[in-house]
Design a protein around this motif. Sequence first.
Motif, PDB file in Angstrom:
ATOM      1  N   ALA B 135     -30.292  -1.562 -20.925  1.00 62.89           N
ATOM      2  CA  ALA B 135     -30.073  -2.043 -22.293  1.00 62.89           C
ATOM      3  C   ALA B 135     -29.553  -0.912 -23.174  1.00 62.89           C
ATOM      4  O   ALA B 135     -28.636  -1.108 -23.983  1.00 62.89           O
ATOM      5  N   THR B 136     -30.122   0.294 -23.023  1.00 63.16           N
ATOM      6  CA  THR B 136     -29.669   1.397 -23.872  1.00 63.16           C
ATOM      7  C   THR B 136     -28.252   1.813 -23.503  1.00 63.16           C
ATOM      8  O   THR B 136     -27.455   2.145 -24.375  1.00 63.16           O
ATOM      9  N   LEU B 137     -27.932   1.783 -22.215  1.00 59.06           N
ATOM     10  CA  LEU B 137     -26.566   2.133 -21.797  1.00 59.06           C
ATOM     11  C   LEU B 137     -25.567   1.175 -22.443  1.00 59.06           C
ATOM     12  O   LEU B 137     -24.549   1.579 -22.999  1.00 59.06           O
ATOM     13  N   LEU B 138     -25.909  -0.112 -22.418  1.00 63.19           N
ATOM     14  CA  LEU B 138     -25.034  -1.124 -23.003  1.00 63.19           C
ATOM     15  C   LEU B 138     -24.913  -0.894 -24.514  1.00 63.19           C
ATOM     16  O   LEU B 138     -23.814  -0.878 -25.068  1.00 63.19           O
ATOM     17  N   ALA B 139     -26.071  -0.679 -25.173  1.00 59.72           N
ATOM     18  CA  ALA B 139     -26.055  -0.517 -26.630  1.00 59.72           C
ATOM     19  C   ALA B 139     -25.223   0.686 -27.033  1.00 59.72           C
ATOM     20  O   ALA B 139     -24.566   0.683 -28.071  1.00 59.72           O
ATOM     21  N   ALA B 191     -30.176   2.728 -29.269  1.00 58.24           N
ATOM     22  CA  ALA B 191     -30.130   3.271 -27.916  1.00 58.24           C
ATOM     23  C   ALA B 191     -30.670   4.697 -27.862  1.00 58.24           C
ATOM     24  O   ALA B 191     -31.517   5.021 -27.026  1.00 58.24           O
ATOM     25  N   ALA B 192     -30.183   5.554 -28.759  1.00 57.91           N
ATOM     26  CA  ALA B 192     -30.596   6.957 -28.728  1.00 57.91           C
ATOM     27  C   ALA B 192     -32.106   7.073 -28.979  1.00 57.91           C
ATOM     28  O   ALA B 192     -32.796   7.839 -28.311  1.00 57.91           O
ATOM     29  N   HIS B 196     -34.858   8.717 -26.311  1.00 58.89           N
ATOM     30  CA  HIS B 196     -35.694   9.870 -26.652  1.00 58.89           C
ATOM     31  C   HIS B 196     -37.160   9.484 -26.728  1.00 58.89           C
ATOM     32  O   HIS B 196     -38.032  10.250 -26.309  1.00 58.89           O
ATOM     33  N   ALA B 197     -37.450   8.279 -27.270  1.00 57.56           N
ATOM     34  CA  ALA B 197     -38.846   7.851 -27.358  1.00 57.56           C
ATOM     35  C   ALA B 197     -39.426   7.684 -25.959  1.00 57.56           C
ATOM     36  O   ALA B 197     -40.564   8.093 -25.697  1.00 57.56           O
ATOM     37  N   ALA B 198     -38.647   7.113 -25.037  1.00 54.77           N
ATOM     38  CA  ALA B 198     -39.140   6.918 -23.676  1.00 54.77           C
ATOM     39  C   ALA B 198     -39.456   8.273 -23.030  1.00 54.77           C
ATOM     40  O   ALA B 198     -40.529   8.464 -22.447  1.00 54.77           O
ATOM     41  N   ALA B 199     -38.512   9.241 -23.168  1.00 55.55           N
ATOM     42  CA  ALA B 199     -38.728  10.547 -22.555  1.00 55.55           C
ATOM     43  C   ALA B 199     -39.937  11.240 -23.165  1.00 55.55           C
ATOM     44  O   ALA B 199     -40.808  11.763 -22.455  1.00 55.55           O
ATOM     45  N   ALA B 200     -40.012  11.229 -24.525  1.00 61.48           N
ATOM     46  CA  ALA B 200     -41.100  11.952 -25.201  1.00 61.48           C
ATOM     47  C   ALA B 200     -42.447  11.304 -24.898  1.00 61.48           C
ATOM     48  O   ALA B 200     -43.435  12.000 -24.630  1.00 61.48           O
TER      49      ALA B 200
END
Lengths: 274, 310
Positions: B135-139, B191-192, B196-200
């Motif tokens: 989804a983030t790649l698409l966004a 997306a960004a 970042h939220a997922a990684a953090a």
Amino acid sequence: MMTRLRLGLLLLALLALAALIAPLAAGWIGKDPFAPDLFARYAPPSPDHPLGADELGRDLLTRLLYGARISLGVGLATALAASVLGTALGVLAAWRGGWVDTVLMRLADGLLALPALPILVLLAAMDPARLGLPRGEAVTDMLRIVTILVLFGWVGVARLTRAGALTILASDYVRAARALGVTEARLLWRHVLPGLVAPVAVASALAVAGAILAESVLSFLGLGIQPPTPSWGNMLANAQEAVFAAPLAALWPGLAILLAIAGCSLVADGLSRP
Amino acid sequence: MLRLAALRLPQIALTLALLSLAAWFAIGLMPGDPVSLALFSDPRLTPEDIARLRALHSLDQPMLERYLAWAGGVLRGEFGYSRLFAQPVPAVLWPALRSTLVLVGAAVALAAAAGVALGGLAALRPRAAPLVDAATLLAQAVPSFWLGILLIILFAVRLGWLPAGGAPEPGGSVLPFLVLPVATIAFGQMAAYARHAAAALTAELARPHITSARARGGSEARVLWRHALPNAAVPLLTLLALDAGGLVSGALVTETVFARPGMGKLLYDAVMGNDYNLALLALLLVALVTMLATLAADLAQRWLDPRLDA
């Protein structure tokens, strides 16, 4: 992840193929992307016009294929020029240090702080004729856009390569090479540059995506590639005027931009996580 | 924190001065000047009239001298008039700036909320992670002006639920005119934040204080909300700091698609309409807001994480 890299390369290869065969495909379908046909205005998709026709009855499929040449050309040229210039300036700043470093990095900070898009609009509205360039030629338009984009595009690469080069220049093998009496030019070429290939490759892939998007935005605003030369951006601008008559016409150019950007992002992603 | 501001403000002033000089010369290279436009609309003007008009507006002076005269006026607070709107420049700029800040503010709030929710989902439910990734790649890959056109076709042309663009009548509700532009900007920005939220959050959830909070019997919601999110917010603020400027100027495209009377549209119209003075001042105002927003985000970050100030 290898799959991302492959998927991205596959997407980009398909688009490159579309750009290469554009004149051939126009011949096969028997359509001239520049020839208006007022009886086919806003024609819906049909065997005659596979994707329909635009406001002058020109075939959308062949225009889309020709648009790929502009987008990929601008994207690759910008990324190449920005990467070469950025790497050269970044390595120069790291190697010379002192006032060269300070001046280059302050310049980079200043460019990064500026609102890029409004400045691009302002620069794109300049008259090439006053600088002695021919007006209205597709090649001039492309050259103008690439120049403007490189003006901002080198900054990211330069900061990246400066940081990388600083690390490498402080390493033991560089000190060893210097102790062996290697010339500075050979040192930079053989020992510093190879270590910068990986980060520059990722940055270049993202730069291609950024340039394709920026070109389509400028053309969409009427400041990039001028009609009748088709570009995905100016095709979308025409399509927005026709949201009532031919809503489908807005679908294809945007989809093409999306695929190009997704391809570049996948390649960058794949390169950065081996 | 005061030191950072004291260091940054002169830098901002210098950048604005250099930018105004560069933009002055760039505008000089744009086709046409006000007098040639006047000639265009009134072909009866004689060459003597043209020469008189040029002298009246000092267009016969060298560019650098005209720049210095203009800059002196601006520093004295004389911002001059907009030729396009036939009004004093500040009267044109303020409503446009307010409109853009409302648009961008709403879009950032929505993007951050949706992004953190998606990122949290990816961090808490690893099985959903590839879906969030896609989804983030698409966004990120969807060009915002295309999304805007598609939303107009769907919600304004086909369904007729929302206006296709423009601004409300005086006294009318602003909300319907905000929905589509805000959604357009927020979708790409989301997306960004999600990445970042997922990684953090993934990194944060693996740390000992989370295990300890879970061992004490804290609910998953409480663990996420009270223990993981505050620490994970610092990189998100960095992202906001980096983006704050680009958002204000990037609204140009969305405002053009939706014909919203904001800073971006104003600047575009001024450049296209050969309104030198308005274009230049609008550009400088956008640059100033951009740099002040970045400074504010940097200060907020230092306030959250005092280690950065060392």
